[in-house]
Scaffold this active site. Structure first.
Site, PDB file in Angstrom:
ATOM      1  N   ARG A 230       0.838  -1.225   0.000  1.00 52.42           N
ATOM      2  CA  ARG A 230       0.000   0.000   0.000  1.00 52.42           C
ATOM      3  C   ARG A 230       0.866   1.267   0.000  1.00 52.42           C
ATOM      4  NH1 ARG A 230      -2.439  -3.733  -0.672  1.00 52.42           N
ATOM      5  NH2 ARG A 230      -4.374  -4.442   0.287  1.00 52.42           N
TER       6      ARG A 230
ATOM      7  N   SER B 248     -10.707  -0.850   3.986  1.00 51.02           N
ATOM      8  CA  SER B 248      -9.891  -1.145   5.172  1.00 51.02           C
ATOM      9  C   SER B 248      -9.329   0.160   5.705  1.00 51.02           C
ATOM     10  CB  SER B 248      -8.728  -2.064   4.801  1.00 51.02           C
ATOM     11  OG  SER B 248      -9.226  -3.232   4.220  1.00 51.02           O
TER      12      SER B 248
ATOM     13  N   GLU C  32      -4.650   3.330   6.903  1.00 53.52           N
ATOM     14  CA  GLU C  32      -4.384   3.213   5.463  1.00 53.52           C
ATOM     15  C   GLU C  32      -5.075   4.404   4.776  1.00 53.52           C
ATOM     16  OE1 GLU C  32      -5.204  -0.683   3.782  1.00 53.52           O
ATOM     17  OE2 GLU C  32      -5.792   0.259   1.900  1.00 53.52           O
TER      18      GLU C  32
HETATM   19  C1  LIG Z   1     -15.501  -0.402   0.047  1.00 52.98           C
HETATM   20  C2  LIG Z   1     -14.033  -0.195  -0.220  1.00 52.98           C
HETATM   21  C3  LIG Z   1     -13.216  -1.291  -0.413  1.00 52.98           C
HETATM   22  C4  LIG Z   1     -11.837  -1.117  -0.647  1.00 52.98           C
HETATM   23  N1  LIG Z   1     -11.060  -2.221  -0.851  1.00 52.98           N
HETATM   24  C5  LIG Z   1      -9.730  -2.079  -1.114  1.00 52.98           C
HETATM   25  C6  LIG Z   1      -8.914  -3.213  -1.375  1.00 52.98           C
HETATM   26  O1  LIG Z   1      -9.364  -4.365  -1.367  1.00 52.98           O
HETATM   27  N2  LIG Z   1      -7.597  -3.002  -1.630  1.00 52.98           N
HETATM   28  C7  LIG Z   1      -7.052  -1.755  -1.671  1.00 52.98           C
HETATM   29  O2  LIG Z   1      -5.848  -1.637  -1.925  1.00 52.98           O
HETATM   30  N3  LIG Z   1      -7.812  -0.666  -1.441  1.00 52.98           N
HETATM   31  C8  LIG Z   1      -9.126  -0.795  -1.169  1.00 52.98           C
HETATM   32  N4  LIG Z   1      -9.898   0.314  -0.912  1.00 52.98           N
HETATM   33  C9  LIG Z   1      -9.290   1.643  -0.910  1.00 52.98           C
HETATM   34  C10 LIG Z   1      -9.405   2.380  -2.251  1.00 52.98           C
HETATM   35  O3  LIG Z   1     -10.289   1.713  -3.099  1.00 52.98           O
HETATM   36  C11 LIG Z   1      -8.032   2.505  -2.926  1.00 52.98           C
HETATM   37  O4  LIG Z   1      -7.106   3.157  -2.089  1.00 52.98           O
HETATM   38  C12 LIG Z   1      -8.133   3.262  -4.252  1.00 52.98           C
HETATM   39  O5  LIG Z   1      -6.930   3.174  -4.960  1.00 52.98           O
HETATM   40  C13 LIG Z   1      -8.481   4.720  -4.060  1.00 52.98           C
HETATM   41  O6  LIG Z   1      -8.772   5.243  -5.333  1.00 52.98           O
HETATM   42  P1  LIG Z   1      -9.351   6.688  -5.515  1.00 52.98           P
HETATM   43  O7  LIG Z   1      -9.353   6.994  -6.950  1.00 52.98           O
HETATM   44  O8  LIG Z   1     -10.639   6.808  -4.822  1.00 52.98           O
HETATM   45  O9  LIG Z   1      -8.218   7.555  -4.779  1.00 52.98           O
HETATM   46  P2  LIG Z   1      -8.378   8.689  -3.661  1.00 52.98           P
HETATM   47  O10 LIG Z   1      -8.923   8.080  -2.408  1.00 52.98           O
HETATM   48  O11 LIG Z   1      -9.093   9.849  -4.239  1.00 52.98           O
HETATM   49  O12 LIG Z   1      -6.856   9.064  -3.464  1.00 52.98           O
HETATM   50  C14 LIG Z   1      -5.956   8.155  -2.862  1.00 52.98           C
HETATM   51  C15 LIG Z   1      -4.544   8.741  -2.970  1.00 52.98           C
HETATM   52  O13 LIG Z   1      -4.149   8.761  -4.328  1.00 52.98           O
HETATM   53  C16 LIG Z   1      -3.843  10.089  -4.730  1.00 52.98           C
HETATM   54  N5  LIG Z   1      -4.314  10.223  -6.119  1.00 52.98           N
HETATM   55  C17 LIG Z   1      -5.524   9.865  -6.614  1.00 52.98           C
HETATM   56  N6  LIG Z   1      -5.549  10.080  -7.941  1.00 52.98           N
HETATM   57  C18 LIG Z   1      -4.349  10.591  -8.283  1.00 52.98           C
HETATM   58  C19 LIG Z   1      -3.758  11.042  -9.502  1.00 52.98           C
HETATM   59  N7  LIG Z   1      -4.414  11.011 -10.671  1.00 52.98           N
HETATM   60  N8  LIG Z   1      -2.493  11.525  -9.463  1.00 52.98           N
HETATM   61  C20 LIG Z   1      -1.795  11.569  -8.295  1.00 52.98           C
HETATM   62  N9  LIG Z   1      -2.291  11.169  -7.121  1.00 52.98           N
HETATM   63  C21 LIG Z   1      -3.557  10.685  -7.117  1.00 52.98           C
HETATM   64  C22 LIG Z   1      -4.553  10.997  -3.748  1.00 52.98           C
HETATM   65  O14 LIG Z   1      -3.897  12.249  -3.630  1.00 52.98           O
HETATM   66  C23 LIG Z   1      -4.430  10.165  -2.485  1.00 52.98           C
HETATM   67  O15 LIG Z   1      -3.156  10.322  -1.920  1.00 52.98           O
HETATM   68  C24 LIG Z   1     -11.278   0.181  -0.695  1.00 52.98           C
HETATM   69  C25 LIG Z   1     -12.130   1.299  -0.527  1.00 52.98           C
HETATM   70  C26 LIG Z   1     -13.480   1.118  -0.303  1.00 52.98           C
HETATM   71  C27 LIG Z   1     -14.365   2.320  -0.145  1.00 52.98           C
END
Ligand SMILES: Cc1cc2nc3c(=O)[nH]c(=O)nc-3n(C[C@H](O)[C@H](O)[C@H](O)COP(=O)(O)OP(=O)(O)OC[C@H]3O[C@@H](n4cnc5c(N)ncnc54)[C@H](O)[C@@H]3O)c2cc1C
Length: 332
Positions: free
Chosen positions: A165, A232, A328
Site C-alpha cells: 500500500r 480497510s 491506510e
Molecule cells: C468499500 C471499499 C473497499 C476497498 N477495498 C480495497 C482493497 O481491497 N484493496 C485496496 O488496496 N484498497 C481498497 N480500498 C481503498 C481504495 O479503493 C483505494 O485506495 C483506491 O486506490 C483509491 O482510489 P481513488 O481513486 O478513490 O483515490 P483517492 O482516495 O481519491 O486518493 C488516494 C490517494 O491517491 C492520490 N491520487 C488519486 N488520484 C491521483 C492522480 N491522478 N495523481 C496523483 N495522485 C492521485 C490521492 O492524492 C491520495 O493520496 C477500498 C475502498 C473502499 C471504499
C-alpha cells in the site's frame, strides 16, 4: 478543463462526508495541466480519504471516465512468448471498469483486483491489492505531470518504489498529477488462486473468477452506495518476532502472521475484533459488523467522528496488544 468554486466534496468521497473545497479543477485527457497557486490536493474518487474540514486550497482531479471505450485505452504488443501486452489507461478511469474492459478484450492479470473502488491513477499511488495480487505486479510505467517542476515525467515500475500500500507518490503527496498508467498484461489466463479465500471459487474463465471475487468482496464490505467507508481503514501492522510470539502465546487462536519485509504482518482486523470493537458505533461512525477493519458512516457522520473513533481504536489496540495501528486511509 472545468473549474468550480466553493464546491461540496460530498460526491467526491466514498465516506460521503460533506465538506467544501475553495476551488476544484477537473483536467480532461487533452487538457494542459494548469499551474496552480497555494495548497493543492489531488483526488481520484476519494475512496481512501476522510475529510475532517473544508479544504481552503485547490482540489485537482483527472476527470472521471464512468464508461470505458476503446478510445480511452491504448494497447501495445511487446512481442516474445507468451507475448505480454501493454495497456495504457487514463488516470481518471474507474479501475474496475478498466478491468472489465481488459477481460472483454481477452487481456488477463488484473482480475483479482476486481471491485476495488477508485481510479486507475490511484491504483499506482496506493499500490492497491486484494486476494493475492497487487497493482505493482502489473504496472509497467506511470505518466505524470510534476506540478512543482512543471514538467511531464514517466516513472518505470522500479521508479515507483512500490511496497505494501505504498509508492514513491505517497511520499511526495500532491506534487505529481498522474495522467496515465500502463499495465503489462497477458493474452493467457493463468488464474492466481494462491490466496486462501479463493479456494474453491469457479475459475474456468477470468470473467467467472472476477465475478466470484466481486461477490465475496461485497459479503464483507459495505457497498459505498449504502454505507460510506474507505474500505480497510488500517494497514496490517508489521511487528518483530518477539512481539508476534508474545501475542501468539497469549492468544493462540490469533491467525498465523505472514512473514513480510521488516517482520511479521498481523491481521489488523483480528486485533480490532479481539479488542471488542466489531459492530460498535461511536457517535455517527461505526466499525462494520462483518469486518472490524472497516470504519463506516453510520448516518451523517463527519470526518471528525471517524478520526475520533480511529484514535480510540488505535489507543485500545496499543494498550491491549502493544501494537501500533497506522491508518491506510488518508485523514485530511
Ligand atoms: C468499500 C471499499 C473497499 C476497498 N477495498 C480495497 C482493497 O481491497 N484493496 C485496496 O488496496 N484498497 C481498497 N480500498 C481503498 C481504495 O479503493 C483505494 O485506495 C483506491 O486506490 C483509491 O482510489 P481513488 O481513486 O478513490 O483515490 P483517492 O482516495 O481519491 O486518493 C488516494 C490517494 O491517491 C492520490 N491520487 C488519486 N488520484 C491521483 C492522480 N491522478 N495523481 C496523483 N495522485 C492521485 C490521492 O492524492 C491520495 O493520496 C477500498 C475502498 C473502499 C471504499
Amino acid at each position: 478543463m472545468k473549474v468550480y468554486e466553493n464546491i461540496s466534496l460530498k460526491p467526491y468521497n466514498t465516506f460521503g462526508i460533506d465538506v467544501k473545497a475553495r476551488r476544484m479543477v477537473v483536467v480532461e485527457p487533452k487538457d494542459k495541466v494548469p499551474d496552480l497557486d497555494g495548497e493543492v490536493l489531488v483526488i481520484g474518487a476519494g475512496s481512501n480519504m476522510v475529510f475532517t474540514k473544508d479544504f481552503e486550497g485547490t482540489v485537482i482531479i483527472a476527470g472521471a471516465r464512468r464508461t470505458v471505450s476503446d478510445a480511452d485505452v491504448v494497447t501495445q504488443s511487446r512481442g516474445g512468448a507468451p507475448s505480454p501486452i501493454c495497456v495504457t489507461a487514463w488516470a481518471g478511469m474507474v479501475m474496475d471498469d478498466l478491468i472489465q474492459w481488459t477481460l472483454d478484450h481477452r487481456l488477463y492479470g488484473l482480475e483479482n483486483l476486481s471491485a476495488i473502488p477508485g481510479t486507475v491513477g490511484a491504483s499506482a499511488v496506493q499500490n492497491v491489492g486484494a486476494y493475492g495480487a497487487e497493482a505493482k505486479d502489473f504496472i509497467e510505467s506511470v505518466e505524470a505531470y510534476d506540478m512543482v517542476g512543471k514538467r511531464h515525467c514517466t516513472f518505470s515500475n522500479d521508479d515507483c518504489q512500490f511496497a505494501y500500500r505504498d509508492s514513491f507518490f505517497k511520499h511526495h503527496p500532491n506534487r505529481y498529477l498522474i495522467l496515465r498508467v500502463t499495465y503489462r498484461l497477458s493474452h493467457e489466463f493463468v488464474p492466481n488462486l494462491g490466496y486462501k479465500a479463493l479456494e474453491g471459487l469457479p475459475h474456468d474463465t477470468a470473467q467467472q473468477l472476477r465475478e466470484a471475487i466481486t461477490e465475496i468482496r461485497w459479503q464483507k464490505l459495505p457497498r459505498p452506495e449504502e454505507h460510506g467507508s474507505a474500505g480497510s481503514f488500517f494497514k496490517n501492522p508489521v511487528v518483530d518476532e518477539k512481539v508476534y510470539r508474545h501475542i501468539k502465546s497469549e492468544h493462540p487462536d490469533m491467525p498465523e502472521a505472514h512473514l513480510s519485509v521488516g517482520g511479521y504482518k498481523l491481521s489488523a482486523g483480528w486485533l480490532i475484533d479481539r479488542a471488542g470493537w466489531k459492530g460498535k458505533t461511536k457517535g455517527r461512525a461505526g466499525v462494520w459488523p462483518k469486518n472490524a477493519l472497516v470504519l463506516y458512516n453510520a448516518g451523517g457522520c463527519t470526518g471528525e467522528d471517524v478520526a475520533a473513533l480511529a484514535k480510540e481504536i488505535q489507543q485500545d489496540v496499543k494498550q491491549k496488544f502493544g501494537v501500533d495501528l497506522e491508518p491506510e486511509a488518508l485523514i485530511i
